[in-house]
Write an enzyme that holds these catalytic residues in place. Structure first.
Site, short mmCIF file in Angstrom:
data_model
loop_
_atom_site.label_atom_id
_atom_site.label_comp_id
_atom_site.label_asym_id
_atom_site.label_seq_id
_atom_site.Cartn_x
_atom_site.Cartn_y
_atom_site.Cartn_z
N ASP A 195 12.55 5.46 -7.10
CA ASP A 195 11.55 5.96 -6.54
C ASP A 195 12.16 7.77 -6.15
O ASP A 195 12.99 8.18 -5.55
CB ASP A 195 10.73 5.28 -5.72
N HIS A 196 11.03 8.70 -6.64
CA HIS A 196 11.05 10.42 -5.92
C HIS A 196 12.11 10.61 -6.41
O HIS A 196 13.46 11.34 -5.52
CB HIS A 196 10.28 10.10 -4.60
N SER A 242 -0.41 2.31 -0.11
CA SER A 242 0.05 1.54 0.85
C SER A 242 -1.96 1.07 1.80
O SER A 242 -2.98 2.08 1.32
CB SER A 242 0.24 1.53 2.01
N LYS A 262 -4.17 8.75 6.01
CA LYS A 262 -3.72 8.83 4.35
C LYS A 262 -5.12 9.45 4.18
O LYS A 262 -5.35 10.21 3.32
CB LYS A 262 -3.59 8.19 3.32
N ARG A 322 6.90 -1.76 5.89
CA ARG A 322 7.42 -1.29 7.15
C ARG A 322 6.50 -1.91 8.21
O ARG A 322 7.07 -2.14 9.00
CB ARG A 322 7.37 0.56 7.03
P1 13P Z 1 2.83 4.54 0.85
O1 13P Z 1 3.20 5.04 1.85
O2 13P Z 1 1.52 4.60 0.81
O3 13P Z 1 3.52 3.23 1.25
O4 13P Z 1 3.40 4.81 -0.67
C1 13P Z 1 4.51 4.45 -0.64
C2 13P Z 1 5.08 5.82 -2.10
O5 13P Z 1 4.56 6.24 -2.55
C3 13P Z 1 6.19 5.10 -2.82
O6 13P Z 1 6.84 6.17 -3.63
O1 G3H Z 2 7.45 7.80 -1.37
C1 G3H Z 2 8.76 7.69 -0.13
C2 G3H Z 2 8.92 5.95 -0.14
O2 G3H Z 2 7.87 5.82 0.76
C3 G3H Z 2 10.28 5.82 0.43
O3 G3H Z 2 10.38 6.61 1.80
O4 G3H Z 2 12.29 8.39 1.08
O5 G3H Z 2 11.76 7.34 3.65
O6 G3H Z 2 12.92 6.01 1.75
P1 G3H Z 2 11.85 7.33 2.09
ZN ZN Z 3 5.88 8.28 -3.80
#
Ligand code: 13P
Ligand code: G3H
Ligand code: ZN
Length: 309
Positions: free
Chosen positions: A82-83, A214, A184, A260
């Protein structure tokens, strides 16, 4: 079943109009809660790790725990970065058995985002791994931002088409009004479904991803606050809007904040109600149960991916 890429599950999601939950994982209880819920719903699922999750839990542990989940459950599971902030992190995940990586080039200008994304796509595709890219900024929509500034943060559908054609990415995260975290919206929650429609019209075969999705489940926020937390005014994307997104062409819905909250609400409750508890299995066990219930509700009642495994 072995880990799968997102290819087949996304194809099915576009043909049958449902979305797949992509849930952020950081430890064993979170993984178990998610896969137990998905298995009970016979749903495909995406387990995703941010680069901070990789640092926290460490890749070998995450891999082995996810292998264990695959041993226990016969559902399609994709392991996704992710990211991903750079090529090196994406490569590390490709080399370590992830089946999908996101390169998040949204902070770069259009041309640089294309150049960097394409580098990741070339490497990942050569290793059978799919790539999610991002175009547009998930900055959150402020009430006091004027319309043209506002529009600048959303994904431009025409650019999205060019971006996908030039990078060869497999799926695209777009900005249509969501943002990460527990805050949000200041006013009424609203997503730009007109932008989503235009994107789907121009690139109908590209799976679309919604980050920052979320619900910020009010009951869980209330529970956190009741038992000593301090997260006032938190607001997310309501279930009805996410359901609409799943019907209108969003294939992947990212959820971290709700997990979370689920975990924290239960742990706060048990500590407040029974200060004699100090066995971690007691509080992590109820946290895992709440994660499972939360994920199961999303899969079954919101995303529509039950029985799509
Ligand atoms: P939320 O913070 O809305 O749960 O989004 C999570 C997310 O986009 C992880 O990439
Ligand atoms: O989009 C981000 C996710 O909520 C992950 O968050 O980098 O704190 O693990 P994190
Ligand atoms: Zn994200």
């Amino acid at each position: 079943m072995a880990l799968v890429t997102t290819k087949e599950m996304f194809k099915k999601s576009m043909e049958e109009h449902f979305a797949i939950g992509a849930f952020n994982v950081n430890n064993m209880e979170i993984i178990q809660g998610i896969v137990d819920a998905a298995a009970e719903e016979k749903s495909p699922v995406i387990l995703q790790c941010s680069s901070s999750a990789l640092k926290y839990a460490r890749i070998p542990y995450l891999r082995k725990m996810i292998e264990a989940a695959l041993e226990e459950h016969d559902i399609p599971i994709a392991l996704h970065l992710d990211h991903g902030p750079d090529f090196e992190t994406c490569k590390l995940c490709v080399d370590n058995g992830f089946t999908s990586v996101m390169f998040d080039g949204s902070k770069y200008d259009f041309e640089e985002n294309i150049r960097l994304t394409k580098e990741v796509v070339d490497y990942a595709h050569a290793h059978g791994v799919v790539v999610e890219a991002e175009l547009g900024k998930l900055a959150g929509v402020e009430d006091d931002v004027n319309v043209s500034e506002n529009d600048a943060m959303y994904t431009d559908p025409i650019q999205a088409k060019e971006f996908v054609e030039r990078t060869g990415c497999d799926s695209l995260a777009i900005a249509i009004g969501t943002s990460h975290g527990a805050y949000k919206f200041k006013g009424e929650p609203r997503l730009r479904f007109d932008i989503l429609a235009k994107v789907k019209e121009l690139i109908p075969n590209t799976p679309i991803v919604l980050h920052g999705a979320s619900t910020v489940i009010p009951e869980l926020v209330e529970m956190c606050n009741k038992y000593g937390g301090n997260i006032p005014g938190a607001k997310g994307v309501p279930d009805e809007i996410l359901h609409e997104a799943s019907l209108k062409g969003v294939s992947k819905i990212n959820v971290d904040t709700d997990l979370r909250l689920a975990m924290t609400a239960e742990i706060r409750k048990i500590f407040a109600e029974d200060p004699s508890v100090f066995d971690p299995r007691k509080y992590l066990g109820v946290a895992r149960d709440q994660i499972k219930a939360t994920v199961q509700h999303k899969i079954r009642d919101v995303f529509g991916s039950s029985n799509k495994a």
